[in-house]
Design a protein around this motif. Structure first.
Motif, PDB file in Angstrom:
ATOM      1  N   ASN A  29     -26.954  76.371   1.295  1.00  0.00           N
ATOM      2  CA  ASN A  29     -25.957  75.309   1.353  1.00  0.00           C
ATOM      3  C   ASN A  29     -24.646  75.914   0.830  1.00  0.00           C
ATOM      4  O   ASN A  29     -24.644  76.542  -0.227  1.00  0.00           O
ATOM      5  CB  ASN A  29     -26.409  74.139   0.479  1.00  0.00           C
ATOM      6  CG  ASN A  29     -25.443  72.987   0.503  1.00  0.00           C
ATOM      7  OD1 ASN A  29     -24.311  73.110   0.070  1.00  0.00           O
ATOM      8  ND2 ASN A  29     -25.895  71.852   1.006  1.00  0.00           N
ATOM      9  N   PRO A  30     -23.534  75.718   1.542  1.00  0.00           N
ATOM     10  CA  PRO A  30     -22.279  76.367   1.132  1.00  0.00           C
ATOM     11  C   PRO A  30     -21.746  75.933  -0.233  1.00  0.00           C
ATOM     12  O   PRO A  30     -20.965  76.652  -0.842  1.00  0.00           O
ATOM     13  CB  PRO A  30     -21.299  76.001   2.247  1.00  0.00           C
ATOM     14  CG  PRO A  30     -21.906  74.854   2.968  1.00  0.00           C
ATOM     15  CD  PRO A  30     -23.386  74.946   2.761  1.00  0.00           C
ATOM     16  N   THR A  31     -22.189  74.802  -0.750  1.00  0.00           N
ATOM     17  CA  THR A  31     -21.689  74.353  -2.056  1.00  0.00           C
ATOM     18  C   THR A  31     -22.714  74.446  -3.178  1.00  0.00           C
ATOM     19  O   THR A  31     -22.344  74.560  -4.329  1.00  0.00           O
ATOM     20  CB  THR A  31     -21.173  72.894  -1.987  1.00  0.00           C
ATOM     21  OG1 THR A  31     -22.229  72.057  -1.523  1.00  0.00           O
ATOM     22  CG2 THR A  31     -19.978  72.787  -1.064  1.00  0.00           C
ATOM     23  N   SER A  32     -24.017  74.419  -2.843  1.00  0.00           N
ATOM     24  CA  SER A  32     -25.014  74.387  -3.915  1.00  0.00           C
ATOM     25  C   SER A  32     -26.038  75.517  -3.873  1.00  0.00           C
ATOM     26  O   SER A  32     -26.986  75.508  -4.640  1.00  0.00           O
ATOM     27  CB  SER A  32     -25.743  73.037  -3.896  1.00  0.00           C
ATOM     28  OG  SER A  32     -26.460  72.883  -2.681  1.00  0.00           O
ATOM     29  N   GLU A  47     -28.524  68.590   2.559  1.00  0.00           N
ATOM     30  CA  GLU A  47     -27.618  67.898   1.639  1.00  0.00           C
ATOM     31  C   GLU A  47     -26.194  67.878   2.193  1.00  0.00           C
ATOM     32  O   GLU A  47     -25.595  68.916   2.395  1.00  0.00           O
ATOM     33  CB  GLU A  47     -27.597  68.628   0.285  1.00  0.00           C
ATOM     34  CG  GLU A  47     -28.933  68.751  -0.376  1.00  0.00           C
ATOM     35  CD  GLU A  47     -28.885  69.711  -1.568  1.00  0.00           C
ATOM     36  OE1 GLU A  47     -27.794  70.153  -1.973  1.00  0.00           O
ATOM     37  OE2 GLU A  47     -29.965  70.016  -2.089  1.00  0.00           O
ATOM     38  N   GLY A  48     -25.673  66.707   2.457  1.00  0.00           N
ATOM     39  CA  GLY A  48     -24.284  66.590   2.903  1.00  0.00           C
ATOM     40  C   GLY A  48     -24.084  66.705   4.401  1.00  0.00           C
ATOM     41  O   GLY A  48     -22.962  66.818   4.857  1.00  0.00           O
ATOM     42  N   TYR A 103     -25.729  71.682   8.876  1.00  0.00           N
ATOM     43  CA  TYR A 103     -25.026  72.944   8.628  1.00  0.00           C
ATOM     44  C   TYR A 103     -25.486  73.971   9.648  1.00  0.00           C
ATOM     45  O   TYR A 103     -26.634  73.949  10.079  1.00  0.00           O
ATOM     46  CB  TYR A 103     -25.348  73.492   7.232  1.00  0.00           C
ATOM     47  CG  TYR A 103     -24.821  72.638   6.116  1.00  0.00           C
ATOM     48  CD1 TYR A 103     -23.501  72.744   5.700  1.00  0.00           C
ATOM     49  CD2 TYR A 103     -25.647  71.718   5.484  1.00  0.00           C
ATOM     50  CE1 TYR A 103     -23.013  71.954   4.671  1.00  0.00           C
ATOM     51  CE2 TYR A 103     -25.173  70.926   4.452  1.00  0.00           C
ATOM     52  CZ  TYR A 103     -23.856  71.054   4.058  1.00  0.00           C
ATOM     53  OH  TYR A 103     -23.369  70.274   3.042  1.00  0.00           O
TER      54      TYR A 103
END
Length: 121
Positions: free
Chosen positions: A8-11, A30-31, A34
């Motif tokens: 995940n690019p943020t987590s 998540e989110g 992707y």
């Protein structure tokens, strides 16, 4: 869909559902969905790891994805900064002082028996 770990690019490593597989994979996670490269997807195996394992060499799927996901959960959700992996103790650096990462706590831990749980609270 197939349950997978993906970056995940943020987590970081997270769990999602594989929508499309190829050189670029589409994962619902998540989110939102992707698109990630194939190297950033790893099959999730139920029961391959448990955050309560005393020694991460007990994991049934010893891979970067499962290891980092497990370490993240142990620290963020369970408050465990130290994790044993064979003869190695992995420490998550929270970039702040905690009573369990004091010099006294580290010295106390080195005196414990070889396979003792490394977590001190």
């Amino acid at each position: 869909g197939t349950k997978v770990f993906y970056v995940n690019p943020t987590s970081g490593w997270a769990i999602g559902t594989l929508i499309e597989y190829g050189k670029k994979c589409k994962v619902d996670g998540e989110g939102g969905p992707y698109t990630v490269i194939q190297d950033e997807v790893h099959l999730h195996t139920d029961g391959a790891y448990d955050r309560s394992f005393q020694n991460l060499f007990s994991m049934g799927d010893l891979h970067q994805a499962t290891l980092l996901y497990c370490l993240k959960g142990r620290y963020e959700e369970d408050g465990m900064m130290f994790t044993r992996m064979g003869e190695i103790i992995i420490s998550i650096n929270p970039f702040c002082f905690k009573e369990y990462n004091s010099r006294e706590a580290m010295e106390d831990h080195t005196k414990k028996e070889k396979w003792a749980q490394p977590h001190t609270r």
